[in-house]
Write a protein that holds these residues in place. Sequence first.
Motif, PDB file in Angstrom:
ATOM      1  N   LEU A  35       0.839  -1.194   0.000  1.00 48.21           N
ATOM      2  CA  LEU A  35       0.000   0.000   0.000  1.00 48.21           C
ATOM      3  C   LEU A  35       0.878   1.248   0.000  1.00 48.21           C
ATOM      4  O   LEU A  35       1.855   1.328   0.739  1.00 48.21           O
ATOM      5  CB  LEU A  35      -0.893  -0.014   1.250  1.00 48.21           C
ATOM      6  N   ASP A  36       0.523   2.235  -0.840  1.00 49.25           N
ATOM      7  CA  ASP A  36       1.264   3.493  -0.815  1.00 49.25           C
ATOM      8  C   ASP A  36       0.486   4.612  -0.140  1.00 49.25           C
ATOM      9  O   ASP A  36       1.051   5.653   0.196  1.00 49.25           O
ATOM     10  CB  ASP A  36       1.688   3.926  -2.219  1.00 49.25           C
ATOM     11  N   GLY A  37      -0.822   4.424   0.073  1.00 55.18           N
ATOM     12  CA  GLY A  37      -1.624   5.418   0.786  1.00 55.18           C
ATOM     13  C   GLY A  37      -1.972   6.645  -0.025  1.00 55.18           C
ATOM     14  O   GLY A  37      -2.636   7.553   0.482  1.00 55.18           O
ATOM     15  N   GLU A  38      -1.550   6.703  -1.278  1.00 55.38           N
ATOM     16  CA  GLU A  38      -1.761   7.905  -2.093  1.00 55.38           C
ATOM     17  C   GLU A  38      -2.940   7.764  -3.051  1.00 55.38           C
ATOM     18  O   GLU A  38      -3.128   8.613  -3.924  1.00 55.38           O
ATOM     19  CB  GLU A  38      -0.495   8.222  -2.901  1.00 55.38           C
ATOM     20  N   GLY A  39      -3.743   6.714  -2.909  1.00 56.00           N
ATOM     21  CA  GLY A  39      -4.859   6.504  -3.818  1.00 56.00           C
ATOM     22  C   GLY A  39      -5.852   7.644  -3.815  1.00 56.00           C
ATOM     23  O   GLY A  39      -6.454   7.966  -4.849  1.00 56.00           O
ATOM     24  N   ILE A  40      -6.029   8.273  -2.662  1.00 58.35           N
ATOM     25  CA  ILE A  40      -6.997   9.364  -2.588  1.00 58.35           C
ATOM     26  C   ILE A  40      -6.530  10.565  -3.399  1.00 58.35           C
ATOM     27  O   ILE A  40      -7.354  11.331  -3.939  1.00 58.35           O
ATOM     28  CB  ILE A  40      -7.256   9.743  -1.111  1.00 58.35           C
ATOM     29  N   GLU A  41      -5.227  10.754  -3.533  1.00 59.21           N
ATOM     30  CA  GLU A  41      -4.722  11.856  -4.345  1.00 59.21           C
ATOM     31  C   GLU A  41      -5.067  11.636  -5.819  1.00 59.21           C
ATOM     32  O   GLU A  41      -5.327  12.593  -6.556  1.00 59.21           O
ATOM     33  CB  GLU A  41      -3.201  11.979  -4.179  1.00 59.21           C
ATOM     34  N   ARG A  42      -5.087  10.381  -6.261  1.00 58.11           N
ATOM     35  CA  ARG A  42      -5.461  10.102  -7.649  1.00 58.11           C
ATOM     36  C   ARG A  42      -6.933  10.428  -7.873  1.00 58.11           C
ATOM     37  O   ARG A  42      -7.319  10.888  -8.952  1.00 58.11           O
ATOM     38  CB  ARG A  42      -5.174   8.634  -7.965  1.00 58.11           C
ATOM     39  N   GLY A  43      -7.749  10.184  -6.859  1.00 55.17           N
ATOM     40  CA  GLY A  43      -9.155  10.563  -6.971  1.00 55.17           C
ATOM     41  C   GLY A  43      -9.334  12.063  -7.054  1.00 55.17           C
ATOM     42  O   GLY A  43     -10.174  12.564  -7.816  1.00 55.17           O
ATOM     43  N   TRP A  44      -8.539  12.810  -6.289  1.00 60.72           N
ATOM     44  CA  TRP A  44      -8.632  14.272  -6.353  1.00 60.72           C
ATOM     45  C   TRP A  44      -8.245  14.769  -7.750  1.00 60.72           C
ATOM     46  O   TRP A  44      -8.831  15.732  -8.262  1.00 60.72           O
ATOM     47  CB  TRP A  44      -7.715  14.907  -5.316  1.00 60.72           C
ATOM     48  N   ALA A  45      -7.247  14.140  -8.340  1.00 62.67           N
ATOM     49  CA  ALA A  45      -6.838  14.554  -9.682  1.00 62.67           C
ATOM     50  C   ALA A  45      -7.989  14.382 -10.674  1.00 62.67           C
ATOM     51  O   ALA A  45      -8.172  15.198 -11.586  1.00 62.67           O
ATOM     52  CB  ALA A  45      -5.622  13.740 -10.128  1.00 62.67           C
ATOM     53  N   HIS A  46      -8.786  13.331 -10.488  1.00 62.27           N
ATOM     54  CA  HIS A  46      -9.940  13.107 -11.361  1.00 62.27           C
ATOM     55  C   HIS A  46     -10.988  14.200 -11.188  1.00 62.27           C
ATOM     56  O   HIS A  46     -11.649  14.604 -12.152  1.00 62.27           O
ATOM     57  CB  HIS A  46     -10.548  11.740 -11.048  1.00 62.27           C
ATOM     58  N   LEU A  47     -11.143  14.710  -9.970  1.00 64.48           N
ATOM     59  CA  LEU A  47     -12.178  15.705  -9.687  1.00 64.48           C
ATOM     60  C   LEU A  47     -11.738  17.130  -9.989  1.00 64.48           C
ATOM     61  O   LEU A  47     -12.566  18.042  -9.969  1.00 64.48           O
ATOM     62  CB  LEU A  47     -12.593  15.608  -8.215  1.00 64.48           C
ATOM     63  N   GLY A  48     -10.461  17.336 -10.258  1.00 67.21           N
ATOM     64  CA  GLY A  48      -9.965  18.686 -10.487  1.00 67.21           C
ATOM     65  C   GLY A  48     -10.712  19.475 -11.549  1.00 67.21           C
ATOM     66  O   GLY A  48     -11.065  20.638 -11.333  1.00 67.21           O
ATOM     67  N   PRO A  49     -11.004  18.881 -12.730  1.00 66.94           N
ATOM     68  CA  PRO A  49     -11.686  19.664 -13.778  1.00 66.94           C
ATOM     69  C   PRO A  49     -13.084  20.146 -13.393  1.00 66.94           C
ATOM     70  O   PRO A  49     -13.623  21.028 -14.064  1.00 66.94           O
ATOM     71  CB  PRO A  49     -11.760  18.661 -14.945  1.00 66.94           C
ATOM     72  N   TYR A  50     -13.671  19.562 -12.348  1.00 70.44           N
ATOM     73  CA  TYR A  50     -15.042  19.937 -11.983  1.00 70.44           C
ATOM     74  C   TYR A  50     -15.087  21.083 -10.966  1.00 70.44           C
ATOM     75  O   TYR A  50     -16.158  21.587 -10.651  1.00 70.44           O
ATOM     76  CB  TYR A  50     -15.782  18.729 -11.389  1.00 70.44           C
TER      77      TYR A  50
END
Length: 990
Positions: free
Chosen positions: A461-476
């Motif tokens: 586990l790297d614990g950074e999965g939530i940051e990838r989700g934030w990147a997806h939401l950035g354009p909105y």
Amino acid sequence: IHRVQRWLHCRDKYLDEFLRHDAYGRPSPLPCQCPNCPDLAVENAQERSLGLYCCLDCFQPLRSCETCIVREHRHAPLHRIQKWSDTHWSHCTLQELGLVVRLGHPDSTPCAVPHPYETPITVLHTNGFHQVNIVFCGCATEADDLLKRHQLLRARWFPATLEKPQTAFTFDVLELFHQITSVSGYSAHQYHSALQNLTDNSGTRHVPKRYDDLGHCTRYYRHLQMLKRSGRAHDPAGVSATPNGAMALQCPACPHPEINLPPDWQETAQNLWLFTLFLAIDANFRLKLKDRGDSKDPELGSGWAYFVEHAAYMREIAKQPDLIEKSDCDSTHRAIERAHLKSHNGYTVTGVGAVICGRHGLIRANGVGDLQVGERYSNMDYIFLSSIISASVAIIMISYDIACQWSKNIKTRVTSYPIDLAANFFTFILRYVIPKFHLPAHGPKCQCPYSLNYLEGCARLDGEGIERGWAHLGPYSSSHKEKTAANRHDSMDDLFGSWNWRKIKEMGTTMINKLHTALQGLAKQEAAFMSLSEAASDQQQADWLQMITTWQLDPLNAPNPFQEPEEVQTQSNIRRDLDQQEVLERAQGLNIDVNDVSPVQFLERGINLEIEILKFNAKLTEDKPKVDSSLAGVHGERRRSLIRRIQAWRQLQLSHMPGIQELTEDEEDLADHSDDVEVPPLSVKLLLPSQLSTVVANGNSNSDRARFTSGSLCTKEEKLRTGHAEAALTSLRRAIRCKIKVYKSKQANVRGIRAGTRAGTVVAQYQQKIIVAADIYRLSYDALKALNPGGEWLESFRPLLATDCKGPQLQDNDDNQGTSAHRHRQRQLGDGTFVASWIWQPSRFSPRRPNQSDEGDDNIAMRVDWVKAYSRKQRWDEERALVVEEMRRMLAFYKWKSDWWMQKLDQRHEAPESVRAGLDAYCHKQAQMWKTMGMQCARLWVGSLRAFNIECPWIVEYVGEEQDAASTASGVEMMAGPVPSPLEDAVELE
């Protein structure tokens, strides 16, 4: 030849074919080509109606007369029609030609009591705006069947209003917008403008504006789809009885007792870690909401999906005291500062906090909440507690970038929340970690106790999965901050659902890739660990293993096997003295911190950045990544991360070294090189005091060092450089002694090509550590020489040559990178002429230098490398076991979900027969989809599982014994080729 170059040769022909469609296709108009044209009975072809009409949306359309074009489009009233006007095609509509859409009678039988609509309604379809004449049915016997909105819905047209609708949207146009926005951030305004342009892009015709109606109908459509897909339409109690979180998609691979865990999962303590629930927590400060005053706009389902129930959340947050807990972490991460941020600058919401599944990235039900004034503990506590209400596992591992501070008093804070929210918290074993990318920003106290690399049960586990989700939401973020609070929640709930479904669709491929990666990583780390183990005795390994076991039980207080205490001893003493000096300077008004960063902290960050740049360049040179390779992508991202840190440090430098911007302008090395074919090294100079010239240039009255810095800053850098030089020598000596020990063990014990290659790789790794440590020392030495050429530091430090990087004894020199040429070189007999390198002699900073009779330092260095290698091996072994367990859980979840849908059959007995038929058909459709997903995942995995001799008796249920045997035979081939998508058919069923 490149495909674009080949296309350029055909460009003229392509253009001609485009223009061909603008012609009639014949020198003069032909009679109607429709085979059902009534004029076919006319013998004289010249007396037949001409085919002046053509449809743009039919495939290979015929040239038809007015009567035929209308008749043939009775069931396609939204096709675009054009009319030939002697010289060109012109716009025409079916409504102008007299087409009337009759609702309520799909078979086109005439209605006994028709209700013509007084005006055409505007219908938006994927090909633009349309004016349509409507006749509603008035002969139905049921009241619901007479409602105009219901008749439109049964035609798959969504009415914009409840009464007397003037506008409708086809299900297709709403679904297309739904899918586009879920992957691209496309706004409703952009979509509406695109539909207007499709209707008329010349500006010569009036196109109505239906932007507000599009926004409302899209919101309703998304909400209805979420209700439908979560089975809420099948509940006899109705939609209003929806419990909190019921519309959220669950993670199939996470542990769900009584769904995808074995009945005896709690009985074996040794394997309990396999059923850990991994969660990740973080806040996003881009998803804001402007203060637009009170709005009467209600939420369509507050708390039913991913956001917490808003009213209860706000009431509880208002009760909680605004505690400001003093942080004892010297982290440079901004989340520590944002925990008590007060300014909101015209926003009612400054961001959102969220809890997701840490290993798979799915957002938890009721795991998202608004933040009003920063990342306060009260907000994050409530969101976390809401997200674990439905959990019933034994262990929860929580990854949070400020876990070291947030976890300290959480048990005390939780007691102030309502019992229904807090009771479940005390039933879990909670473990706290810091994500891997964020951990380096924390101080030494946090590095090991919260490390995902060292703690048992973390797997990879790297614990950074939530940051990838934030990147997806950035354009909105830009569009959502303009919405009402209720509309924003509804829209984001739908986006979170789309994100979760995408993760679920890709999970089959993700798992097989994870398995292959885990097996490859395990093999590599086992080989490295075996090589290190050969250089240590059995008793040493047993002692070190016991030390790891003791530390795992109490990472915060037990002796740390991963730490090298002496390496930072001199640095710690120097830093402590400098900190005390700055306290006195502040009291005397001689020192002013900038943005809470003191001069010593500023210098320390700059020196560390210099070292990071050196290490990056060394690693880049060692790896030599190929163009466009994944390794080049990794190095490119590291380079960009370093540049961002340098740019942030530059802003501090402007305050601590005023005027320095004169020398930092036009720094080409800090420009964006993301489009470069190759990853270039970093050659930027940070312009610390030691790097500034003492020579007075032409036109200046003083040297650069005198102009841009002070004597105090130079003195502080000299002391810091002394500590770094001593630390580099300590690292250098340890790397040399470890290399010597591994090399001697290789010579004495290793036989065979494979084992010899493995041991040689470890020796080479230590040689690289020696090179890096030597370069870091030279960096500090050059800085000291520039700052104070005749200082006392010369008593301890000398220029470091390549020949100085050798062991303290003559026989230690037999390990020169393990080359055969060196092993067979001629030596002098005896050691009468041998002189040990100066790095092994005592100094003013370290009177007791490790020498040839001191084995303690040697063992410490070997211990640290051994326990780190052991931990790396264990984490990969845990990853392998956990991935296989997650595969089993996924298949069990898919089977449970299929059965869950079948249990929904015949639950709404009071519904009309046609509605009951739709409810039952949807149950079968969803059940079949989940079943297909499970079968395809099992078929994708079984070959690799069997090929690697991994026990998986549970998979036979999904693939059958014959398929299992066939997949076993072809397992190696499946591993060698690209991994296909396992859900192509399942996506069709969704």
